[in-house]
Design a protein around this motif. Sequence first.
Motif, PDB file in Angstrom:
ATOM      1  N   PHE A   1       0.206   2.572  -4.294  1.00 56.59           N
ATOM      2  CA  PHE A   1      -1.109   2.074  -4.736  1.00 56.59           C
ATOM      3  C   PHE A   1      -2.050   1.906  -3.543  1.00 56.59           C
ATOM      4  O   PHE A   1      -3.219   2.310  -3.606  1.00 56.59           O
ATOM      5  CB  PHE A   1      -0.984   0.745  -5.484  1.00 56.59           C
ATOM      6  CG  PHE A   1      -2.326   0.129  -5.778  1.00 56.59           C
ATOM      7  CD1 PHE A   1      -3.137   0.639  -6.780  1.00 56.59           C
ATOM      8  CD2 PHE A   1      -2.802  -0.929  -5.009  1.00 56.59           C
ATOM      9  CE1 PHE A   1      -4.407   0.107  -7.017  1.00 56.59           C
ATOM     10  CE2 PHE A   1      -4.062  -1.473  -5.242  1.00 56.59           C
ATOM     11  CZ  PHE A   1      -4.870  -0.949  -6.250  1.00 56.59           C
TER      12      PHE A   1
ATOM     13  N   LYS B   1       0.823   9.389  -6.020  1.00 53.54           N
ATOM     14  CA  LYS B   1      -0.485   8.723  -5.907  1.00 53.54           C
ATOM     15  C   LYS B   1      -1.361   9.044  -7.119  1.00 53.54           C
ATOM     16  O   LYS B   1      -2.020   8.161  -7.679  1.00 53.54           O
ATOM     17  CB  LYS B   1      -1.185   9.160  -4.614  1.00 53.54           C
ATOM     18  CG  LYS B   1      -0.629   8.516  -3.371  1.00 53.54           C
ATOM     19  CD  LYS B   1      -1.523   8.714  -2.166  1.00 53.54           C
ATOM     20  CE  LYS B   1      -1.400  10.084  -1.580  1.00 53.54           C
ATOM     21  NZ  LYS B   1      -2.158  10.229  -0.317  1.00 53.54           N
TER      22      LYS B   1
ATOM     23  N   ARG C   1      -7.336   2.450  -1.480  1.00 48.85           N
ATOM     24  CA  ARG C   1      -8.170   2.693  -0.292  1.00 48.85           C
ATOM     25  C   ARG C   1      -9.571   2.115  -0.478  1.00 48.85           C
ATOM     26  O   ARG C   1     -10.151   1.538   0.452  1.00 48.85           O
ATOM     27  CB  ARG C   1      -8.255   4.188  -0.005  1.00 48.85           C
ATOM     28  CG  ARG C   1      -6.968   4.844   0.426  1.00 48.85           C
ATOM     29  CD  ARG C   1      -6.462   4.337   1.750  1.00 48.85           C
ATOM     30  NE  ARG C   1      -7.472   4.422   2.799  1.00 48.85           N
ATOM     31  CZ  ARG C   1      -7.437   3.751   3.941  1.00 48.85           C
ATOM     32  NH1 ARG C   1      -6.441   2.913   4.182  1.00 48.85           N
ATOM     33  NH2 ARG C   1      -8.384   3.893   4.841  1.00 48.85           N
ATOM     34  N   LYS C   2     -10.134   2.253  -1.679  1.00 50.81           N
ATOM     35  CA  LYS C   2     -11.469   1.689  -1.943  1.00 50.81           C
ATOM     36  C   LYS C   2     -11.458   0.173  -1.815  1.00 50.81           C
ATOM     37  O   LYS C   2     -12.386  -0.433  -1.246  1.00 50.81           O
ATOM     38  CB  LYS C   2     -11.938   2.093  -3.345  1.00 50.81           C
ATOM     39  CG  LYS C   2     -12.447   3.520  -3.439  1.00 50.81           C
ATOM     40  CD  LYS C   2     -12.915   3.838  -4.850  1.00 50.81           C
ATOM     41  CE  LYS C   2     -13.429   5.268  -4.937  1.00 50.81           C
ATOM     42  NZ  LYS C   2     -13.852   5.632  -6.315  1.00 50.81           N
ATOM     43  N   GLU C   3     -10.423  -0.456  -2.344  1.00 56.04           N
ATOM     44  CA  GLU C   3     -10.305  -1.917  -2.234  1.00 56.04           C
ATOM     45  C   GLU C   3     -10.210  -2.342  -0.765  1.00 56.04           C
ATOM     46  O   GLU C   3     -10.833  -3.309  -0.341  1.00 56.04           O
ATOM     47  CB  GLU C   3      -9.067  -2.393  -2.998  1.00 56.04           C
ATOM     48  CG  GLU C   3      -9.251  -2.486  -4.493  1.00 56.04           C
ATOM     49  CD  GLU C   3     -10.177  -3.630  -4.873  1.00 56.04           C
ATOM     50  OE1 GLU C   3      -9.846  -4.791  -4.607  1.00 56.04           O
ATOM     51  OE2 GLU C   3     -11.265  -3.340  -5.407  1.00 56.04           O
TER      52      GLU C   3
ATOM     53  N   GLU D   1      -3.146   6.634 -10.017  1.00 56.07           N
ATOM     54  CA  GLU D   1      -4.578   6.724 -10.330  1.00 56.07           C
ATOM     55  C   GLU D   1      -4.802   6.967 -11.826  1.00 56.07           C
ATOM     56  O   GLU D   1      -5.705   6.375 -12.438  1.00 56.07           O
ATOM     57  CB  GLU D   1      -5.210   7.846  -9.504  1.00 56.07           C
ATOM     58  CG  GLU D   1      -5.286   7.528  -8.015  1.00 56.07           C
ATOM     59  CD  GLU D   1      -5.596   8.733  -7.151  1.00 56.07           C
ATOM     60  OE1 GLU D   1      -5.663   8.571  -5.918  1.00 56.07           O
ATOM     61  OE2 GLU D   1      -5.750   9.857  -7.696  1.00 56.07           O
TER      62      GLU D   1
ATOM     63  N   CYS E   1      -3.344   5.278  -2.585  1.00 53.56           N
ATOM     64  CA  CYS E   1      -4.138   6.074  -3.527  1.00 53.56           C
ATOM     65  C   CYS E   1      -5.616   5.704  -3.388  1.00 53.56           C
ATOM     66  O   CYS E   1      -5.982   4.758  -2.688  1.00 53.56           O
ATOM     67  CB  CYS E   1      -3.636   5.877  -4.960  1.00 53.56           C
ATOM     68  SG  CYS E   1      -4.257   4.400  -5.805  1.00 53.56           S
ATOM     69  N   LYS E   2      -6.487   6.439  -4.049  1.00 48.19           N
ATOM     70  CA  LYS E   2      -7.926   6.254  -3.822  1.00 48.19           C
ATOM     71  C   LYS E   2      -8.422   4.868  -4.227  1.00 48.19           C
ATOM     72  O   LYS E   2      -9.327   4.317  -3.597  1.00 48.19           O
ATOM     73  CB  LYS E   2      -8.744   7.335  -4.517  1.00 48.19           C
ATOM     74  CG  LYS E   2      -8.770   7.297  -6.020  1.00 48.19           C
ATOM     75  CD  LYS E   2      -9.638   8.439  -6.551  1.00 48.19           C
ATOM     76  CE  LYS E   2      -9.671   8.475  -8.067  1.00 48.19           C
ATOM     77  NZ  LYS E   2     -10.475   9.603  -8.580  1.00 48.19           N
ATOM     78  N   TYR E   3      -7.797   4.252  -5.247  1.00 45.25           N
ATOM     79  CA  TYR E   3      -8.252   2.924  -5.667  1.00 45.25           C
ATOM     80  C   TYR E   3      -7.808   1.851  -4.677  1.00 45.25           C
ATOM     81  O   TYR E   3      -8.555   0.904  -4.398  1.00 45.25           O
ATOM     82  CB  TYR E   3      -7.758   2.629  -7.094  1.00 45.25           C
ATOM     83  CG  TYR E   3      -8.386   3.570  -8.087  1.00 45.25           C
ATOM     84  CD1 TYR E   3      -9.746   3.520  -8.361  1.00 45.25           C
ATOM     85  CD2 TYR E   3      -7.629   4.554  -8.710  1.00 45.25           C
ATOM     86  CE1 TYR E   3     -10.340   4.409  -9.242  1.00 45.25           C
ATOM     87  CE2 TYR E   3      -8.207   5.451  -9.594  1.00 45.25           C
ATOM     88  CZ  TYR E   3      -9.561   5.377  -9.857  1.00 45.25           C
ATOM     89  OH  TYR E   3     -10.151   6.269 -10.721  1.00 45.25           O
TER      90      TYR E   3
ATOM     91  N   VAL F   1      -4.416   3.778 -13.664  1.00 45.37           N
ATOM     92  CA  VAL F   1      -5.621   2.941 -13.536  1.00 45.37           C
ATOM     93  C   VAL F   1      -6.751   3.480 -14.419  1.00 45.37           C
ATOM     94  O   VAL F   1      -7.442   2.721 -15.098  1.00 45.37           O
ATOM     95  CB  VAL F   1      -6.073   2.865 -12.068  1.00 45.37           C
ATOM     96  CG1 VAL F   1      -7.418   2.139 -11.945  1.00 45.37           C
ATOM     97  CG2 VAL F   1      -5.015   2.178 -11.212  1.00 45.37           C
ATOM     98  N   GLU F   2      -6.923   4.793 -14.418  1.00 45.23           N
ATOM     99  CA  GLU F   2      -8.054   5.411 -15.121  1.00 45.23           C
ATOM    100  C   GLU F   2      -7.834   5.511 -16.629  1.00 45.23           C
ATOM    101  O   GLU F   2      -8.779   5.370 -17.417  1.00 45.23           O
ATOM    102  CB  GLU F   2      -8.279   6.828 -14.583  1.00 45.23           C
ATOM    103  CG  GLU F   2      -8.714   6.875 -13.128  1.00 45.23           C
ATOM    104  CD  GLU F   2      -8.549   8.259 -12.523  1.00 45.23           C
ATOM    105  OE1 GLU F   2      -8.906   8.422 -11.351  1.00 45.23           O
ATOM    106  OE2 GLU F   2      -8.058   9.174 -13.216  1.00 45.23           O
TER     107      GLU F   2
END
Length: 391
Positions: A80, A371, A87-89, A375, A83-85, A378-379
């Motif tokens: 987690f 990863k 990393r954004k956090e 995602e 993954c992109k979410y 989440v999506e």
Amino acid sequence: DLENGLCKDSDLKFVDIDEKKAKLYRLKPNDILFNRVNSIQFVGRTAIYKHENRNRVFASYLIRLNTNEKEVLPDYLNIFLNCKYGRKELTRKARWAVNQANVNAEELKRIALPIASTSLQKKVEDAVSQAHSLLTKARSTYTEAEQLLLKEVNLAKYEPSQEHISVRSFTESLADSRFDAEYWQPDYDVILDTLSKYKKGVSTIGEELKQLKGNFKAETDKEYNYVEIGDVNVSTGEVEHNTIIGAELPANAKIKFSKRQLITSKVRPNRGATAILDNHEGYIGSGAFTVLTEQDKINLETLMVYLKTRPIRELLLRYNTGTSYPVITDSDVLKLPVPLINKTVQSKISELVSVSAKERQEAKILLEKAKRAVEIFVEQNEKEALEYLSL
């Protein structure tokens, strides 16, 4: 050292630490390490430690994470955060100071973590375990190639010289235009003398390979794939790139790559930033690389392994100029001795390097799939994520 979200257990630094402190910081399997401070590209890099029975401690700029495995499996948390979410956090939580970012332990604790079912978490864990196994095999395969080469040129048992004095004539110093003591260290004599005795003969890189020189002029509005020193992974030989418009390319963007070439860094050359480019035709490279194409006697896989071995990286230190930012020149690379290794041995080295690269790529695909599954969870939903992992 991190490799695709997994801790790599090589290129170690050794520290003197008392047993009481060592016990506190000693790594255990499934410890997650979080890079709390660095540039924006590297802050928050996260990896899981999978090795057992090794006496390792972690650096002060890392945060160790452990989970309650009844609720969150370590592999799931690690994926987690990669993954992109995740990393954004992490980017949102980062604090800035000049050109560095920082995420402290308290901010890390506040990152929202979507909790998947045990079933999905287990599937992610399986994918990570398979990837770890493949990366272990890839490193072992590459080491086999390296040991084959070192044994062939009689450098497998190389140890630095214990001599601390080197006496040279003025004529020798004048011939090489080097009067600094570092250049004449006895260690270099050991390596050069061993190479000179190779049974099949010795040549130089400049005689056996062709150099590609600066041949590029940017168009202002055109986009280019640009490769610089930091894009070469010194451990794996993998090469990343950035897409940049011509007007914003650095002044040192000088070389347009063609098919199948070897690049090696002239900046801090003993780090081993050397790689083979097979699918980078038309990419632009930094002038800080020496770029070589094979001709007849030495294949690129053999040359790459040769340049990344410990003795040859040590030898490259001989040609350094500068102190805090040591560099060498194209001519230093081209005059480097290279043994004319038996073709059968070269073919075996090339095969092992190819197998290692394939194993590494398969591991990377598995980790990317894990990863992407998180995602999708989440999506969309867990059902879709599980179906994706089952493909």
